[in-house]
Scaffold this active site. Sequence first.
Site, PDB file in Angstrom:
ATOM      1  N   THR A  72      27.970  29.408  15.303  1.00 22.30           N
ATOM      2  CA  THR A  72      27.499  28.011  15.839  1.00 22.30           C
ATOM      3  C   THR A  72      28.674  27.700  16.722  1.00 22.30           C
ATOM      4  O   THR A  72      28.305  27.240  17.867  1.00 22.30           O
ATOM      5  CB  THR A  72      27.386  27.276  14.425  1.00 22.30           C
ATOM      6  OG1 THR A  72      26.466  27.554  13.744  1.00 22.30           O
ATOM      7  CG2 THR A  72      27.136  26.044  14.927  1.00 22.30           C
ATOM      8  N   ASN A 149      16.923  36.396  15.163  1.00 23.22           N
ATOM      9  CA  ASN A 149      17.371  36.430  13.933  1.00 23.22           C
ATOM     10  C   ASN A 149      16.434  36.480  13.036  1.00 23.22           C
ATOM     11  O   ASN A 149      16.465  36.969  11.652  1.00 23.22           O
ATOM     12  CB  ASN A 149      18.414  35.380  13.476  1.00 23.22           C
ATOM     13  CG  ASN A 149      18.006  34.042  13.803  1.00 23.22           C
ATOM     14  OD1 ASN A 149      17.780  33.786  15.093  1.00 23.22           O
ATOM     15  ND2 ASN A 149      17.614  33.107  12.987  1.00 23.22           N
ATOM     16  N   GLN A 177      23.357  38.717  15.980  1.00 24.31           N
ATOM     17  CA  GLN A 177      22.599  39.664  15.273  1.00 24.31           C
ATOM     18  C   GLN A 177      22.782  40.981  15.748  1.00 24.31           C
ATOM     19  O   GLN A 177      22.440  41.980  15.077  1.00 24.31           O
ATOM     20  CB  GLN A 177      21.160  39.238  15.147  1.00 24.31           C
ATOM     21  CG  GLN A 177      20.849  38.133  14.418  1.00 24.31           C
ATOM     22  CD  GLN A 177      20.802  38.072  12.812  1.00 24.31           C
ATOM     23  OE1 GLN A 177      21.017  39.323  12.452  1.00 24.31           O
ATOM     24  NE2 GLN A 177      20.995  37.150  12.105  1.00 24.31           N
ATOM     25  N   HIS A 199      30.574  37.091   9.548  1.00 23.11           N
ATOM     26  CA  HIS A 199      29.831  36.965   8.293  1.00 23.11           C
ATOM     27  C   HIS A 199      28.420  37.730   8.289  1.00 23.11           C
ATOM     28  O   HIS A 199      27.921  38.245   7.367  1.00 23.11           O
ATOM     29  CB  HIS A 199      29.879  35.841   7.502  1.00 23.11           C
ATOM     30  CG  HIS A 199      28.824  35.017   7.928  1.00 23.11           C
ATOM     31  ND1 HIS A 199      27.516  34.974   7.508  1.00 23.11           N
ATOM     32  CD2 HIS A 199      28.599  33.922   9.096  1.00 23.11           C
ATOM     33  CE1 HIS A 199      26.542  33.852   7.996  1.00 23.11           C
ATOM     34  NE2 HIS A 199      27.654  33.182   8.859  1.00 23.11           N
ATOM     35  N   THR A 235      45.632  25.376  14.229  1.00 22.71           N
ATOM     36  CA  THR A 235      46.290  26.634  13.488  1.00 22.71           C
ATOM     37  C   THR A 235      45.209  27.657  13.349  1.00 22.71           C
ATOM     38  O   THR A 235      44.196  27.600  12.741  1.00 22.71           O
ATOM     39  CB  THR A 235      46.964  26.552  12.311  1.00 22.71           C
ATOM     40  OG1 THR A 235      47.788  25.332  12.597  1.00 22.71           O
ATOM     41  CG2 THR A 235      47.598  27.382  11.613  1.00 22.71           C
ATOM     42  N   CYS A 322       8.649  26.312   3.740  1.00 19.02           N
ATOM     43  CA  CYS A 322       7.264  25.747   3.519  1.00 19.02           C
ATOM     44  C   CYS A 322       7.325  25.098   2.171  1.00 19.02           C
ATOM     45  O   CYS A 322       6.239  24.555   1.749  1.00 19.02           O
ATOM     46  CB  CYS A 322       6.361  26.736   3.444  1.00 19.02           C
ATOM     47  SG  CYS A 322       6.203  27.895   4.898  1.00 19.02           S
TER      48      CYS A 322
HETATM   49  C1  LIG Z   1      23.673  33.220  11.984  1.00 23.43           C
HETATM   50  C2  LIG Z   1      23.278  33.158  13.498  1.00 23.43           C
HETATM   51  C3  LIG Z   1      24.258  32.101  14.044  1.00 23.43           C
HETATM   52  C4  LIG Z   1      25.462  31.225  13.260  1.00 23.43           C
HETATM   53  O1  LIG Z   1      26.307  31.976  12.987  1.00 23.43           O
HETATM   54  P1  LIG Z   1      27.250  31.404  12.000  1.00 23.43           P
HETATM   55  O2  LIG Z   1      28.501  32.103  11.816  1.00 23.43           O
HETATM   56  O3  LIG Z   1      26.597  31.254  10.686  1.00 23.43           O
HETATM   57  O4  LIG Z   1      27.741  29.836  12.472  1.00 23.43           O
HETATM   58  C5  LIG Z   1      23.931  31.711  15.231  1.00 23.43           C
HETATM   59  N1  LIG Z   1      22.981  32.545  16.012  1.00 23.43           N
HETATM   60  C6  LIG Z   1      22.488  33.579  15.174  1.00 23.43           C
HETATM   61  C7  LIG Z   1      21.301  34.480  15.998  1.00 23.43           C
HETATM   62  C8  LIG Z   1      22.502  33.870  13.937  1.00 23.43           C
HETATM   63  O5  LIG Z   1      21.669  34.700  13.330  1.00 23.43           O
END
Ligand SMILES: *Cc1c(COP(=O)(O)O)cnc(C)c1O
Length: 381
Positions: A72, A149, A177, A199, A235, A322
Site C-alpha cells: 500500500t 489479486n 502478486q 507478506h 528508523t 456480499c
Molecule cells: C495485498 C496487495 C496490496 C497491498 O499490500 P500490503 O502490503 O498489504 O499493503 C497491493 N496490491 C496488490 C495487488 C495486493 O495484492
Amino acid sequence: MKRVYMDHASTTPVDPFVLEAMLPYFSEKFGNASSMHSFGVDARRALDESRIRASAAINSNPDEIVFTSGGTESDNLAIKGTAYGNKKRHIITDRIEHKAVLNPCRFLEEKGFKVTYLPVDRYGLVDITEVEKSITKDTFLISVMHANNEIGTIQPIEEIGEIAADKGIIFHTDAVQTAGKLPLNMKKMNVDLLSISSHKLYGPKGVGALYVREGARLEPLIHGGGHEKNLRSGTENIPGIVGFSHALELSVKKMSEDSERLTRLRDRLIKGVLEVDCCRLNGHPKKRLQNNAHFTFPNMKQIDLVSELSRKNIYASAASACSAHSTGASHVLSAIGLTAEEACKSLRLTLGRINNEEDIEYVIEKIQYLTKNGCQITENI
Ligand SMILES: *Cc1c(COP(=O)(O)O)cnc(C)c1O
C-alpha cells in the site's frame, strides 16, 4: 482435523528459514542503523545486505530499492510521489487495480488531477491500443498492475512499458502478486516504479519495497530524518527488512519448482471444480497466475460458500463482500462484466507452498458437495 489454507493472495505464512534470519534483529542485534557504535554498525550492515539481496532478486541496482511498510505504501509513494511537484496533470490507470492504486488516484482527482480508468475485457485484460489512445500531452504517469489479486489475470506490462518509455511517461506497476512468482528483471523491463509486498511472498507483514529507476523524480510522502535517500524517513524496520529480503530471494530461487507444481495443482483444481454444472472460471484461461483459481456458480442458491467451506476447515475468499458488513460487490468482478448477484456467487482459491494433491482433492469434493446441494439448475435453458 484437516485444515486447508487456500487464501495465499491475501497473505502467506512466514517461511521458517525467513523467521530464523529475522530473529537476531529483535534481540541481540537490535541497533538503530543510524547509530555510530557497533550496534548501529551491525544494523547498517544488515540493511545494506538486505538491499543488495532484494535488488539482486529483481536485477536492479541496490540504490534503486526503497524499503517501505508494504504494498500500500509503495503504491502511494509511486503515484502521489510522482504527482506532487509535477507540472503535468494526467494519469492513466485501469478499473481493476488494487484499492492501494485506485484510492491514491481518486485522492489526486480531488486535488485537480485527471485520471483515465481504462476498461478491461471479460478476461480482465487491458487493451494496449486503449493505453496508447488515452495518452495526452499532459500524461505523466501510467500505472497498470502486473497481475490482478482477485482473478489472477497477467497484464502485458512489457508492451505498456514500451509505450510509456517511447513517450517519456513514467510507468508504475503493482507487482505485489507477481514478485517471487514471475521473473522480474528491471534491466530488461520498461518499468520505472514497481511495488512489492513481503507478506504475499512468505515474508513478514508490514514491510515491502518500491523499486525506483535511477533518475525517476519522486517526492517523499513521509518527511523526517532523511532515511532511504530521503524518500521514506523513519528508523528502518531491520528485522522486517531482513526477513523480506530473504523471503524474496528464496521465492526467486524456488520460482521454477514452485511454479511448475502450483500450475499442476491449480489445473487439477480448476478441472475438478468446473465439473459443477453451473460453474464458470473467471480471469484469463492462460494468462493467469499459477496459484489463482476464481469461479462463479451462477445458478447456486444464495449460500455463503466461503463460510460453508470454512466450516469444513477450508479457508478461501469471496473477493467480493456480499455479507452484512459489505462495502459493495467487487469492482474487479463488475469490470469484467459480472452482475452484483454473480459476484456474490463467486469464490477465489489461491494456492501456496503448503498445499498438496490431497488438499486439492479434498477441496474439489467439498465444493462439489456444497454447490450440488445449493445449486438449482434453471429449468428452461
Ligand atoms: C495485498 C496487495 C496490496 C497491498 O499490500 P500490503 O502490503 O498489504 O499493503 C497491493 N496490491 C496488490 C495487488 C495486493 O495484492
